[in-house]
Design a protein around this motif. Sequence first.
Motif, PDB file in Angstrom:
ATOM      1  N   LEU A 184       0.814  -1.220   0.000  1.00 51.88           N
ATOM      2  CA  LEU A 184       0.000   0.000   0.000  1.00 51.88           C
ATOM      3  C   LEU A 184       0.849   1.272   0.000  1.00 51.88           C
ATOM      4  CD1 LEU A 184      -2.848   1.257   0.178  1.00 51.88           C
ATOM      5  CD2 LEU A 184      -2.673   1.104   2.671  1.00 51.88           C
ATOM      6  N   HIS A 185       1.968   1.278   0.753  1.00 53.27           N
ATOM      7  CA  HIS A 185       2.753   2.514   0.839  1.00 53.27           C
ATOM      8  C   HIS A 185       3.333   2.915  -0.515  1.00 53.27           C
ATOM      9  CE1 HIS A 185       6.856   0.708   0.778  1.00 53.27           C
ATOM     10  NE2 HIS A 185       6.246  -0.320   1.323  1.00 53.27           N
ATOM     11  N   VAL A 186       3.560   1.933  -1.388  1.00 57.64           N
ATOM     12  CA  VAL A 186       4.047   2.242  -2.737  1.00 57.64           C
ATOM     13  C   VAL A 186       2.941   2.942  -3.526  1.00 57.64           C
ATOM     14  CG1 VAL A 186       4.871   1.253  -4.918  1.00 57.64           C
ATOM     15  CG2 VAL A 186       5.667   0.310  -2.729  1.00 57.64           C
ATOM     16  N   ALA A 187       1.719   2.415  -3.422  1.00 57.79           N
ATOM     17  CA  ALA A 187       0.581   3.039  -4.106  1.00 57.79           C
ATOM     18  C   ALA A 187       0.371   4.452  -3.591  1.00 57.79           C
ATOM     19  CB  ALA A 187      -0.676   2.201  -3.889  1.00 57.79           C
ATOM     20  N   GLU A 188       0.523   4.634  -2.293  1.00 51.43           N
ATOM     21  CA  GLU A 188       0.282   5.959  -1.706  1.00 51.43           C
ATOM     22  C   GLU A 188       1.295   6.987  -2.211  1.00 51.43           C
ATOM     23  OE1 GLU A 188       0.114   4.808   2.390  1.00 51.43           O
ATOM     24  OE2 GLU A 188      -2.087   4.658   2.356  1.00 51.43           O
ATOM     25  N   ARG A 189       2.558   6.564  -2.329  1.00 50.78           N
ATOM     26  CA  ARG A 189       3.571   7.490  -2.875  1.00 50.78           C
ATOM     27  C   ARG A 189       3.274   7.810  -4.336  1.00 50.78           C
ATOM     28  NH1 ARG A 189       9.526   5.378  -1.327  1.00 50.78           N
ATOM     29  NH2 ARG A 189      10.254   7.071  -2.691  1.00 50.78           N
ATOM     30  N   ALA A 190       2.809   6.827  -5.087  1.00 47.76           N
ATOM     31  CA  ALA A 190       2.483   7.054  -6.505  1.00 47.76           C
ATOM     32  C   ALA A 190       1.257   7.955  -6.636  1.00 47.76           C
ATOM     33  CB  ALA A 190       2.250   5.719  -7.203  1.00 47.76           C
TER      34      ALA A 190
ATOM     35  N   LEU B 241      -3.400  -8.155  -2.226  1.00 40.12           N
ATOM     36  CA  LEU B 241      -3.562  -7.193  -3.316  1.00 40.12           C
ATOM     37  C   LEU B 241      -4.982  -6.616  -3.295  1.00 40.12           C
ATOM     38  CD1 LEU B 241      -2.510  -5.748  -5.826  1.00 40.12           C
ATOM     39  CD2 LEU B 241      -3.128  -7.766  -7.173  1.00 40.12           C
ATOM     40  N   ARG B 242      -5.994  -7.479  -3.071  1.00 37.79           N
ATOM     41  CA  ARG B 242      -7.384  -6.986  -2.999  1.00 37.79           C
ATOM     42  C   ARG B 242      -7.535  -5.972  -1.879  1.00 37.79           C
ATOM     43  NH1 ARG B 242      -8.733 -11.993  -5.107  1.00 37.79           N
ATOM     44  NH2 ARG B 242      -8.481 -13.099  -3.135  1.00 37.79           N
ATOM     45  N   HIS B 243      -6.889  -6.255  -0.764  1.00 35.43           N
ATOM     46  CA  HIS B 243      -6.939  -5.364   0.390  1.00 35.43           C
ATOM     47  C   HIS B 243      -6.346  -4.001   0.033  1.00 35.43           C
ATOM     48  CE1 HIS B 243      -6.899  -4.280   4.626  1.00 35.43           C
ATOM     49  NE2 HIS B 243      -5.643  -3.901   4.486  1.00 35.43           N
ATOM     50  N   VAL B 244      -5.214  -4.013  -0.674  1.00 35.80           N
ATOM     51  CA  VAL B 244      -4.562  -2.755  -1.085  1.00 35.80           C
ATOM     52  C   VAL B 244      -5.471  -1.993  -2.038  1.00 35.80           C
ATOM     53  CG1 VAL B 244      -2.646  -1.787  -2.412  1.00 35.80           C
ATOM     54  CG2 VAL B 244      -2.201  -3.575  -0.715  1.00 35.80           C
ATOM     55  N   VAL B 245      -5.947  -2.683  -3.074  1.00 38.61           N
ATOM     56  CA  VAL B 245      -6.745  -2.018  -4.116  1.00 38.61           C
ATOM     57  C   VAL B 245      -8.025  -1.429  -3.518  1.00 38.61           C
ATOM     58  CG1 VAL B 245      -8.076  -2.401  -6.246  1.00 38.61           C
ATOM     59  CG2 VAL B 245      -5.770  -3.337  -6.027  1.00 38.61           C
ATOM     60  N   ALA B 246      -8.616  -2.136  -2.552  1.00 35.45           N
ATOM     61  CA  ALA B 246      -9.866  -1.666  -1.937  1.00 35.45           C
ATOM     62  C   ALA B 246      -9.665  -0.341  -1.204  1.00 35.45           C
ATOM     63  CB  ALA B 246     -10.412  -2.718  -0.982  1.00 35.45           C
TER      64      ALA B 246
ATOM     65  N   GLY C  20       0.376  11.867  -8.318  1.00 34.88           N
ATOM     66  CA  GLY C  20      -0.661  12.065  -9.327  1.00 34.88           C
ATOM     67  C   GLY C  20      -0.912  10.855 -10.203  1.00 34.88           C
ATOM     68  N   PHE C  21      -0.193   9.754  -9.947  1.00 31.38           N
ATOM     69  CA  PHE C  21      -0.325   8.577 -10.802  1.00 31.38           C
ATOM     70  C   PHE C  21      -1.656   7.850 -10.605  1.00 31.38           C
ATOM     71  CE2 PHE C  21       4.135   9.112 -11.517  1.00 31.38           C
ATOM     72  CZ  PHE C  21       4.336   8.546 -12.761  1.00 31.38           C
ATOM     73  N   TYR C  22      -2.094   7.203 -11.680  1.00 31.71           N
ATOM     74  CA  TYR C  22      -3.147   6.201 -11.601  1.00 31.71           C
ATOM     75  C   TYR C  22      -2.511   4.858 -11.250  1.00 31.71           C
ATOM     76  CZ  TYR C  22      -6.315   9.410 -14.065  1.00 31.71           C
ATOM     77  OH  TYR C  22      -7.096  10.478 -14.419  1.00 31.71           O
ATOM     78  N   ILE C  23      -3.347   3.948 -10.745  1.00 30.86           N
ATOM     79  CA  ILE C  23      -2.887   2.604 -10.410  1.00 30.86           C
ATOM     80  C   ILE C  23      -3.626   1.627 -11.324  1.00 30.86           C
ATOM     81  CG2 ILE C  23      -2.727   0.865  -8.582  1.00 30.86           C
ATOM     82  CD1 ILE C  23      -1.081   3.386  -7.948  1.00 30.86           C
ATOM     83  N   GLY C  24      -2.862   0.837 -12.073  1.00 30.80           N
ATOM     84  CA  GLY C  24      -3.455  -0.116 -13.014  1.00 30.80           C
ATOM     85  C   GLY C  24      -3.700  -1.458 -12.349  1.00 30.80           C
ATOM     86  N   VAL C  25      -4.916  -1.984 -12.536  1.00 32.77           N
ATOM     87  CA  VAL C  25      -5.298  -3.238 -11.893  1.00 32.77           C
ATOM     88  C   VAL C  25      -5.554  -4.290 -12.970  1.00 32.77           C
ATOM     89  CG1 VAL C  25      -6.952  -4.364 -10.375  1.00 32.77           C
ATOM     90  CG2 VAL C  25      -6.302  -1.981  -9.972  1.00 32.77           C
ATOM     91  N   THR C  26      -4.882  -5.435 -12.814  1.00 32.63           N
ATOM     92  CA  THR C  26      -4.984  -6.521 -13.811  1.00 32.63           C
ATOM     93  C   THR C  26      -5.607  -7.765 -13.189  1.00 32.63           C
ATOM     94  OG1 THR C  26      -2.664  -6.920 -13.248  1.00 32.63           O
ATOM     95  CG2 THR C  26      -3.082  -5.836 -15.343  1.00 32.63           C
TER      96      THR C  26
END
Length: 226
Positions: A171-177, A198-203, A181-187
């Motif tokens: 999660l901390h990586v997503a938060e820095r991104a 991963l589901r926990h982070v994305v949620a 201003g970045f979007y996060i791509g989910v596959t």
Amino acid sequence: MAGPLLLIDTHCHLDFDSYADDLPAVLARAAEAGVVAIVNPGTDLERSAAACDLAAAHAPIFAAVGIHPNSTADFSPEQVDAVRALAAREKVVAIGEIGLDYYRERSPKDVQRRAFEAQLALAGELGLPVIVHDRDAHDDLLALLETWVGGLNNGPLKARPGVLHSFSAPLHVAERALALGFYIGVTGPVTYKKADELRHVVARLPADRLLVETDGPFLAPPPSSG
Ligand SMILES: [Zn+2]
């Protein structure tokens, strides 16, 4: 308020051989499912040109051009000029996919970083967002992105500099991104049985900063995985 569902697949390698025999059928099924646009990122110069060709030939396809970290073993500055030339073709919407892959390490880390930095600089010069591949390289990658975004002029690119594609980090990586201003791509892996973390982070991420990607021909959700 329910209207038709309009989807954009922001990452699909339609130029790969897997689609050579049935691309029209693939595009027809995607359209039926509500997919109105598909971004085809390049992975090297040849594949980037192929992505541009597909974009020119098919209305829903858009191209990104760039050199994937796994294809940087023979990287040279002249290749950045070649990417710049490709970026001038019609329907090119991003530079990508670019980034760092310390998992496969098919190219030395310092060469990967040089290729990534050079292509980030090109994206800044052209005002195009980036599609970023990160495999086991979070710290180096975020440091380079923070420096790059810090140096951008205020404007649309600085506000939304790109996407961390196929996100699979803490999660901390997503938060820095997100802070950059970045979007996060989910596959597809977000649907895998073992992907609770991963589901926990994305949620926890804001829905308006998530992008859906197939990363086809890879990462299909079950029951088609593999
Ligand atoms: Zn990809």
